[in-house]
Design an enzyme around this catalytic site. Structure first.
Site, short mmCIF file in Angstrom:
data_model
loop_
_atom_site.label_atom_id
_atom_site.label_comp_id
_atom_site.label_asym_id
_atom_site.label_seq_id
_atom_site.Cartn_x
_atom_site.Cartn_y
_atom_site.Cartn_z
NE ARG A 1 2.26 -4.56 11.21
CZ ARG A 1 3.29 -4.29 10.40
NH1 ARG A 1 4.51 -4.70 10.71
NH2 ARG A 1 3.11 -3.61 9.30
NE ARG B 1 -4.04 -0.64 10.13
CZ ARG B 1 -2.97 -0.14 9.50
NH1 ARG B 1 -2.96 1.08 9.06
NH2 ARG B 1 -1.93 -0.91 9.32
NE ARG C 1 8.03 -2.72 5.97
CZ ARG C 1 6.75 -2.50 6.13
NH1 ARG C 1 6.04 -1.95 5.14
NH2 ARG C 1 6.16 -2.84 7.24
NE ARG D 1 6.82 -0.23 10.07
CZ ARG D 1 5.70 -0.25 9.34
NH1 ARG D 1 5.70 0.27 8.11
NH2 ARG D 1 4.59 -0.77 9.82
CE LYS E 1 -1.98 -0.96 3.92
NZ LYS E 1 -1.18 -2.16 4.27
P1 AP5 Z 1 4.89 -1.62 1.68
O1 AP5 Z 1 4.57 -0.80 0.51
O2 AP5 Z 1 5.71 -1.00 2.77
O3 AP5 Z 1 3.56 -2.31 2.27
P2 AP5 Z 1 2.39 -1.73 3.15
O4 AP5 Z 1 1.15 -2.39 2.68
O5 AP5 Z 1 2.43 -0.24 3.16
O6 AP5 Z 1 2.82 -2.34 4.56
P3 AP5 Z 1 2.87 -1.71 6.01
O7 AP5 Z 1 3.49 -2.77 6.89
O8 AP5 Z 1 3.54 -0.37 6.03
O9 AP5 Z 1 1.39 -1.55 6.31
P4 AP5 Z 1 0.70 -1.55 7.62
O10 AP5 Z 1 -0.64 -1.27 7.13
O11 AP5 Z 1 0.78 -2.72 8.52
O12 AP5 Z 1 1.53 -0.46 8.47
P5 AP5 Z 1 1.23 1.06 8.80
O13 AP5 Z 1 2.49 1.78 8.72
O14 AP5 Z 1 0.04 1.55 8.06
O15 AP5 Z 1 5.62 -2.94 1.16
C1 AP5 Z 1 6.12 -3.91 2.07
C2 AP5 Z 1 7.50 -4.42 1.59
O16 AP5 Z 1 7.32 -5.15 0.38
C3 AP5 Z 1 8.48 -3.29 1.26
O17 AP5 Z 1 9.78 -3.70 1.59
C4 AP5 Z 1 8.34 -3.10 -0.25
O18 AP5 Z 1 9.51 -2.61 -0.84
C5 AP5 Z 1 8.02 -4.53 -0.69
N1 AP5 Z 1 7.15 -4.60 -1.85
C6 AP5 Z 1 6.11 -3.80 -2.16
N2 AP5 Z 1 5.53 -4.18 -3.31
C7 AP5 Z 1 6.21 -5.29 -3.72
C8 AP5 Z 1 6.09 -6.16 -4.84
N3 AP5 Z 1 5.15 -5.99 -5.76
N4 AP5 Z 1 6.94 -7.20 -4.93
C9 AP5 Z 1 7.93 -7.38 -3.99
N5 AP5 Z 1 8.10 -6.58 -2.93
C10 AP5 Z 1 7.24 -5.56 -2.79
O19 AP5 Z 1 0.76 0.94 10.33
C11 AP5 Z 1 1.66 0.61 11.37
C12 AP5 Z 1 0.94 0.63 12.70
O20 AP5 Z 1 0.39 1.94 12.96
C13 AP5 Z 1 -0.29 -0.30 12.80
O21 AP5 Z 1 0.06 -1.63 13.13
C14 AP5 Z 1 -1.09 0.40 13.91
O22 AP5 Z 1 -0.56 0.13 15.18
C15 AP5 Z 1 -0.87 1.88 13.61
N6 AP5 Z 1 -1.91 2.42 12.71
C16 AP5 Z 1 -1.72 2.95 11.46
N7 AP5 Z 1 -2.89 3.33 10.93
C17 AP5 Z 1 -3.86 3.04 11.85
C18 AP5 Z 1 -5.27 3.17 11.87
N8 AP5 Z 1 -5.95 3.68 10.82
N9 AP5 Z 1 -5.93 2.74 12.96
C19 AP5 Z 1 -5.28 2.24 14.02
N10 AP5 Z 1 -3.94 2.06 14.06
C20 AP5 Z 1 -3.23 2.46 12.99
#
Ligand code: AP5
Length: 234
Positions: free
Chosen positions: A180, A97, A136, A169, A22
């Protein structure tokens, strides 16, 4: 630029489990359409590293792989969506979410008569998520991501984009990632039905190269409107 044609700005939600890509795809779509990329996880991480009150409230939930409570997230998003740069739309990454978050967003956008136009759901299986996330590495400053052994920064542990430190991270260990994923299936997956009912849900296959996925996502958006103004990032 609109997904539906006409003068409405682009307003897209990126939905999918952790590691679905994402963040990677949001950055490219935001660049292609010239709109801000709003990532709740990034905002929290910046607050944690700056030691703000919001960061202190969020940190323990994030480290445990739990969701930050809805009231905290919604207040933060309400503030962010009041900023001037969202006038031409936005890419929402990591929000909503939970169903209550989605309902709050709907009310917030109804007040300004700017509803969400499309929700892109990135489909990927859990094992691929664990593989991607455990390798990552993330820039502490700009959030750019790399993959250990596959796509590392050019200079060891240094971000190609902004020169800051690249680290793993705290919530990217295998145990926390698996938790998660459980949280995602339990609390976030119900949003698929929520947005399907509203006719907004569109699937994007998240397997393949990053460029392949970008191409698919832009194609889905282009089905609704004119081509993007700018080329996506290489
Ligand atoms: P990446 O693009 O980083 O994936 P992502 O879907 O963004 O993954 P995240 O782990 O960042 O999402 P998340 O939703 O758990 O975390 P967030 O920061 O929002 O890609 C992942 C890896 O794969 C990278 O290394 C990339 O290079 C690679 N990749 C990408 N595409 C690829 C492909 N096609 N082929 C191969 N490799 C590829 O949230 C973190 C924390 O914040 C949550 O756990 C929660 O505690 C809190 N939080 C955030 N938002 C909320 C909310 N709305 N409500 C409550 N808590 C929240």
């Amino acid at each position: 630029m609109s997904v539906t044609g006409g003068d409405d700005p682009l307003r897209v939600i990126m939905l999918g489990p952790p590691g679905a890509g994402k963040g990677t795809q949001s950055a490219r779509i935001a660049l292609a359409y010239g709109v801000p990329h709003i990532a709740t996880g990034e905002i929290f991480r910046h607050n944690v590293s700056d030691g703000t009150e919001l960061g202190q409230k969020a940190k323990s939930y994030m480290d445990d792989g739990e969701l930050v409570p809805d009231d905290i997230v919604v207040a933060m998003i309400r503030q962010r969506l009041a900023e001037a740069d969202v006038a031409n739309g936005f890419v929402l990454d990591g929000f909503p979410r939970t169903v209550p978050q989605a309902q709050s967003l709907e009310e917030l956008l109804a007040d300004i008569d700017h509803p969400i136009e499309v929700v892109l759901r990135f489909a990927i299986d859990d094992d691929e998520v664990v593989r991607r996330i455990s390798s990552r590495r993330t820039c502490v400053e700009c959030g750019a991501t790399y993959q250990a052994g596959v796509r590392p920064p050019k200079v060891d542990a240094t971000c190609d984009r902004c020169g800051n430190e690249v680290v793993q991270r705290d919530d990217d260990t295998e145990a926390v990632v698996r938790h998660r994923l459980e949280v995602y299936h339990r609390q976030t997956e119900p949003l698929e039905f929520f947005y399907w009912q509203r006719g907004l849900l569109r699937d994007v296959e998240a397997i393949g190269t990053i460029d392949d996925v970008t191409e698919r996502a832009l194609k889905v958006l282009a089905e609704y409107e004119d081509p993007p103004l700018h080329e996506p990032a290489a």
